[in-house]
Write a protein that holds these residues in place. Structure first.
Motif, PDB file in Angstrom:
ATOM      1  N   LEU A  62      -3.983 -32.438  28.817  1.00  0.00           N
ATOM      2  CA  LEU A  62      -3.611 -32.097  27.450  1.00  0.00           C
ATOM      3  C   LEU A  62      -2.991 -30.716  27.380  1.00  0.00           C
ATOM      4  O   LEU A  62      -3.097 -29.922  28.315  1.00  0.00           O
ATOM      5  N   PHE A  63      -2.325 -30.469  26.266  1.00  0.00           N
ATOM      6  CA  PHE A  63      -1.790 -29.142  25.982  1.00  0.00           C
ATOM      7  C   PHE A  63      -2.701 -28.459  24.980  1.00  0.00           C
ATOM      8  O   PHE A  63      -3.205 -29.099  24.048  1.00  0.00           O
ATOM      9  N   ILE A  64      -2.893 -27.157  25.175  1.00  0.00           N
ATOM     10  CA  ILE A  64      -3.583 -26.348  24.177  1.00  0.00           C
ATOM     11  C   ILE A  64      -2.583 -25.344  23.615  1.00  0.00           C
ATOM     12  O   ILE A  64      -1.730 -24.825  24.340  1.00  0.00           O
ATOM     13  N   SER A  65      -2.671 -25.107  22.317  1.00  0.00           N
ATOM     14  CA  SER A  65      -1.815 -24.097  21.694  1.00  0.00           C
ATOM     15  C   SER A  65      -2.516 -22.749  21.804  1.00  0.00           C
ATOM     16  O   SER A  65      -3.733 -22.652  21.631  1.00  0.00           O
ATOM     17  N   LYS A  66      -1.757 -21.680  22.052  1.00  0.00           N
ATOM     18  CA  LYS A  66      -2.353 -20.388  22.367  1.00  0.00           C
ATOM     19  C   LYS A  66      -2.390 -19.414  21.195  1.00  0.00           C
ATOM     20  O   LYS A  66      -3.020 -18.362  21.288  1.00  0.00           O
ATOM     21  N   TRP A  67      -1.725 -19.728  20.085  1.00  0.00           N
ATOM     22  CA  TRP A  67      -1.586 -18.738  19.022  1.00  0.00           C
ATOM     23  C   TRP A  67      -2.644 -18.867  17.922  1.00  0.00           C
ATOM     24  O   TRP A  67      -2.765 -17.985  17.084  1.00  0.00           O
ATOM     25  N   ASN A  68      -3.434 -19.924  17.927  1.00  0.00           N
ATOM     26  CA  ASN A  68      -4.302 -20.209  16.786  1.00  0.00           C
ATOM     27  C   ASN A  68      -5.358 -19.140  16.527  1.00  0.00           C
ATOM     28  O   ASN A  68      -5.662 -18.827  15.372  1.00  0.00           O
ATOM     29  N   TYR A  69      -5.946 -18.605  17.592  1.00  0.00           N
ATOM     30  CA  TYR A  69      -7.086 -17.716  17.421  1.00  0.00           C
ATOM     31  C   TYR A  69      -6.815 -16.292  17.912  1.00  0.00           C
ATOM     32  O   TYR A  69      -7.733 -15.490  18.047  1.00  0.00           O
TER      33      TYR A  69
END
Length: 284
Positions: A62-69
């Motif tokens: 899977l891909f994780i987004s890095k900007w959320n937190y």
């Protein structure tokens, strides 16, 4: 009288760059672009264990987004450079599926679900989750069924849950749906009563930390158990509270999934081993 010379001084031709140096320059630029993309935009993650069943299977990518937190040293590959604090930091929402860096000398990337935020109290009573003193709705739904395969063989499925089927043996595990305050819901597995996991103390999440749990409640070393450096002798070990700066990103989409039966020397098996129905699956 001789006129002054207007001839331009001779200049040496530019030294051509070698093919080797051009290749090195290209690879360095590519490495920088990849590092920036993985650090600040998206990063891949593969599922190595069954702790997040039924949502995630061994062999899911899977891909994780890095900007959320926000960004910290753990947003960067291998935690380099080792800067302190977070930039543009924010707190995850309850129910988010996140990848984080575990604590301790054997720190590694882990994926779990956010259950408690700073200031929350969490407790398990006879397998029932209590958040801030209130029981979280837990509804019995249809069994979780997954075919046995090299990535999920009988070692991952206890004998009492193995069921024969015309297409091959399957694993059938009791499944439930939990619903958090505000309506966020997700599925969990709960096979049996385990005292250390199903009856816990009341945890109060410290400021700057989150409380994380695996959806496979009987097979997840998570915040219900102290980390290795905090556990007493003979006490089950898990993750403990996780500092927000160790949270790397949010799970967003499955881009590949395999049952583990592929042989890399036989390309046609890459197709037969793929779990096509899982590709493209997102997260609420």
């Amino acid at each position: 009288m001789a006129e002054p010379s207007t001839a331009k001084p001779a200049t040496s031709p530019a030294k051509p760059r070698s093919e080797t140096s051009e290749t090195i320059r290209f690879l360095l630029k590519l490495a920088i672009i990849v590092w920036l993309f993985r650090s600040f935009v998206f990063a891949p993650f593969s599922i190595p264990s069954e702790s997040m069943l039924p949502r995630l299977l061994i062999g899911d990518y899977l891909f994780i987004s890095k900007w959320n937190y926000g960004y910290s040293r753990w947003s960067m590959p291998f935690g380099v450079p080792p800067v302190s604090g977070r930039l543009f930091g924010s707190v995850p929402a309850r129910g988010d599926t996140v990848v984080f860096r575990s604590k301790g000398e054997d720190d590694h990337d882990v994926i779990k679900r956010v259950i408690g935020l700073p200031g929350d109290t969490i407790q398990m009573r006879r397998g029932q989750l209590f958040l801030n003193g209130q029981a979280i709705a837990k509804q019995r739904i249809a069994d979780f069924v997954v075919p046995l395969s090299p990535n999920f063989d009988q070692r991952h499925c206890e004998a009492e849950f193995v069921a024969p089927a015309p297409e091959g043996a399957t694993c059938r595990i009791p499944r439930f749906r939990e619903t958090l305050p505000g309506g966020r819901s997700y599925e969990v597995l709960d096979q049996r009563y385990i005292p250390d996991a199903d009856d816990t103390q009341v945890f109060t999440v410290p400021a700057g930390n989150v409380f994380l749990m695996g959806d496979n409640r009987d097979d997840s070393a998570d915040s219900r158990f102290p980390s290795a450096d905090e556990a007493l002798p003979g006490q089950p070990q898990g993750m403990g509270f996780i500092p927000l700066e160790r949270v790397q990103g949010k799970a967003v989409i499955i881009f590949w999934s395999t049952d583990g039966s592929a042989n890399w020397l036989l390309p046609w098996t890459w197709v037969t081993a793929a779990r096509w129905d899982r590709i493209g699956g997102g997260f609420d």
